[in-house]
Design a protein around this motif. Sequence first.
Motif, PDB file in Angstrom:
ATOM      1  N   ALA A  51       0.826  -1.198  -0.083  1.00 46.17           N
ATOM      2  CA  ALA A  51       0.160   0.262  -0.023  1.00 46.17           C
ATOM      3  C   ALA A  51       0.897   1.298   0.064  1.00 46.17           C
ATOM      4  CB  ALA A  51      -1.057   0.041   1.117  1.00 46.17           C
ATOM      5  N   LEU A  52       2.104   1.197   0.593  1.00 50.70           N
ATOM      6  CA  LEU A  52       2.871   2.476   0.738  1.00 50.70           C
ATOM      7  C   LEU A  52       3.483   2.508  -0.461  1.00 50.70           C
ATOM      8  CD1 LEU A  52       4.343   2.074   4.534  1.00 50.70           C
ATOM      9  CD2 LEU A  52       2.507   3.822   3.459  1.00 50.70           C
ATOM     10  N   ASN A  53       3.631   1.365  -1.232  1.00 48.79           N
ATOM     11  CA  ASN A  53       4.463   1.586  -2.451  1.00 48.79           C
ATOM     12  C   ASN A  53       3.622   2.136  -3.525  1.00 48.79           C
ATOM     13  OD1 ASN A  53       7.380   0.565  -1.731  1.00 48.79           O
ATOM     14  ND2 ASN A  53       6.510  -1.576  -2.470  1.00 48.79           N
ATOM     15  N   SER A  54       2.398   1.873  -3.368  1.00 52.37           N
ATOM     16  CA  SER A  54       1.269   2.380  -4.354  1.00 52.37           C
ATOM     17  C   SER A  54       1.285   4.004  -4.021  1.00 52.37           C
ATOM     18  CB  SER A  54      -0.114   1.821  -4.186  1.00 52.37           C
ATOM     19  OG  SER A  54      -0.553   2.337  -2.901  1.00 52.37           O
ATOM     20  N   MET A  55       1.671   4.353  -3.061  1.00 52.96           N
ATOM     21  CA  MET A  55       1.607   6.001  -2.861  1.00 52.96           C
ATOM     22  C   MET A  55       3.153   6.479  -2.760  1.00 52.96           C
ATOM     23  SD  MET A  55      -0.651   5.933   0.628  1.00 52.96           S
ATOM     24  CE  MET A  55      -0.128   7.515   1.260  1.00 52.96           C
ATOM     25  N   ALA A  56       3.996   5.645  -3.519  1.00 55.23           N
ATOM     26  CA  ALA A  56       5.356   6.304  -3.796  1.00 55.23           C
ATOM     27  C   ALA A  56       6.209   6.290  -2.508  1.00 55.23           C
ATOM     28  CB  ALA A  56       5.496   7.353  -4.819  1.00 55.23           C
ATOM     29  N   ILE A  57       5.792   5.517  -1.718  1.00 50.85           N
ATOM     30  CA  ILE A  57       6.466   5.793  -0.298  1.00 50.85           C
ATOM     31  C   ILE A  57       7.331   4.403  -0.025  1.00 50.85           C
ATOM     32  CG2 ILE A  57       6.339   6.001   2.278  1.00 50.85           C
ATOM     33  CD1 ILE A  57       3.617   7.466   2.021  1.00 50.85           C
ATOM     34  N   ALA A  58       8.624   4.579  -0.152  1.00 54.63           N
ATOM     35  CA  ALA A  58       9.526   3.340   0.014  1.00 54.63           C
ATOM     36  C   ALA A  58       9.981   3.331   1.398  1.00 54.63           C
ATOM     37  CB  ALA A  58      10.774   3.581  -0.667  1.00 54.63           C
ATOM     38  N   LEU A  59      10.049   2.119   1.939  1.00 47.95           N
ATOM     39  CA  LEU A  59      10.498   1.856   3.356  1.00 47.95           C
ATOM     40  C   LEU A  59      11.866   2.029   3.591  1.00 47.95           C
ATOM     41  CD1 LEU A  59       8.080  -1.005   4.156  1.00 47.95           C
ATOM     42  CD2 LEU A  59       7.955   1.133   4.988  1.00 47.95           C
ATOM     43  N   PRO A  60      12.492   2.591   4.298  1.00 49.64           N
ATOM     44  CA  PRO A  60      13.995   2.787   4.549  1.00 49.64           C
ATOM     45  C   PRO A  60      14.470   1.426   4.947  1.00 49.64           C
ATOM     46  CG  PRO A  60      12.882   3.307   6.641  1.00 49.64           C
ATOM     47  CD  PRO A  60      11.663   3.111   5.704  1.00 49.64           C
ATOM     48  N   SER A  61      15.888   1.254   4.430  1.00 50.86           N
ATOM     49  CA  SER A  61      16.566   0.001   4.560  1.00 50.86           C
ATOM     50  C   SER A  61      17.240  -0.020   5.925  1.00 50.86           C
ATOM     51  CB  SER A  61      17.658  -0.082   3.403  1.00 50.86           C
ATOM     52  OG  SER A  61      17.317   0.081   2.368  1.00 50.86           O
ATOM     53  N   LYS A  62      16.314  -0.348   6.878  1.00 48.80           N
ATOM     54  CA  LYS A  62      16.603  -0.347   8.299  1.00 48.80           C
ATOM     55  C   LYS A  62      15.501  -1.333   8.938  1.00 48.80           C
ATOM     56  CE  LYS A  62      17.743   4.525   9.213  1.00 48.80           C
ATOM     57  NZ  LYS A  62      17.468   5.712   9.749  1.00 48.80           N
TER      58      LYS A  62
END
Length: 504
Positions: A51-62
Amino acid sequence: MVARAYTVAFEGVEAHQVEVQCSVTAGLPAFSIVGLPDKAVSEARDRVRAALNSMAIALPSKRITINLSPADLPKEGSHFDLPVAVALLAALQIIPEDAAEATVSLGELSLDGTLVSVSGALPAAMTAATGHRTLLCPEESGAEAAWVGDAQVIGAKSLADVVRHFTGQSPLPAAQPGEITTATGHKDLRDVKGQERAKRALEIAAAGNHHFFMLGSPGSGKSMLAARLATILPPLSPQEALETSMIHSVAGLLDQGGISRNRPFREPHHTASMAAIVGGGRRAQPGEISLAHNGVLFLDELPEFSRAVLETLRQPIETGDVMVARANAHVRYPCRFMLIAAANPCRCGDMYDPAKACSRAPNCGEDYLGKISGPLMDRIDLRLEVPPVGFRDLDLPADGETSATVAARVQKARDLQTVRYAEADGIRVNADIHGATLEDVAAPDAEGRAFLLKVAEKFGLSARGYHRVLRVARTIADLEASRDIRKPHVAEAVSFRLQMTKEV
């Protein structure tokens, strides 16, 4: 830094507040959910990520850790998707942390970020109101939750709408309560020709919320009478409507957020399992007896039900609630229902007709009705044999009393009970009275008491049967607006108790 959001975990009709804690720390990239989640909750990480990817929000590499507190409370259901997303967005500083902490949220996320409606919005709103928080839920669930007037409810269509709301770009309006639904049907008590005594028993049952058992040949009108009981029952009070709607909300049965003032009428098939009748399953869902809370449970062909299922009704009939015990859950559901049961005199149903009865009569009837135990039958207030209707009666015009006429008398009797038990704890109708209250409000006059004692001694009434006769007599007196319970009231109550002593 730990960001917090709030949601609920359901245990029966109760919604326990759950704190969703999100921590984003340095380390190998991972996304884990802890706090006793079930499979559906664990899968939330994949739905939230998509869902976040569909909003162009990438999760941090953490390393992202979601903790559901209290950790020892089982968490079940897909409604944890939205609170996990809200806590994560707050931890990423995309939405304000204080706004996330002031909100109780629930909802399932599609992979494109659309919010899907979930069950339980109504009890969740009550929990949010208790904690003075706003409830955030899918738009389809908003109308249901908005019935809790003490809580502010926000309905959203997608996760993007939630972000715009929290950031102040496009605040969402408060959800509005759904419509009050009313039953639409053309059934009327006037349609039943003949069966005047059965109609009288039905009126008494409706007035005092008494359990009612009908025995009769196929086609005598038992199911027809039961189906018209709903037309003479008074509407649910606001408190009863809320109680019933909470159970239906947990079960996902509320229609488009509408709250019904009609009393539930449940008629499960005789092949229903114990879990379907009493409640249970993997998530300890409410059964038919709880879905019939404050309404009617109609069991047609009573002897055809499993013996184990019938025996489980004994305790709920007495206490008005049921404990669904499972290895991982002990859930209590309310179940104050009116039991209406019907049965044929034997398996073929022709025992009363000498021309059609089998060679095993009357033993076939004793074997068939023997499936109904004595303790269960002892808990039923009204028992009546419903005779077949003659062909000539069927040709008569439908000139009997309408449901509206009978319903008016029932409502007056219920109004008397409402006033009488206004200060009594846990008592709403005559069927509920017990102990000292029973002695105070259902004591017959001297002539009526002497008659009842004579009947009890002659026919061997149990203590439960004696008290149930008093409750029915109180209802009969209420239908006549009589303050005192006299001998005719007791005699009529006794007649419904003893009529089938030989058959059952």
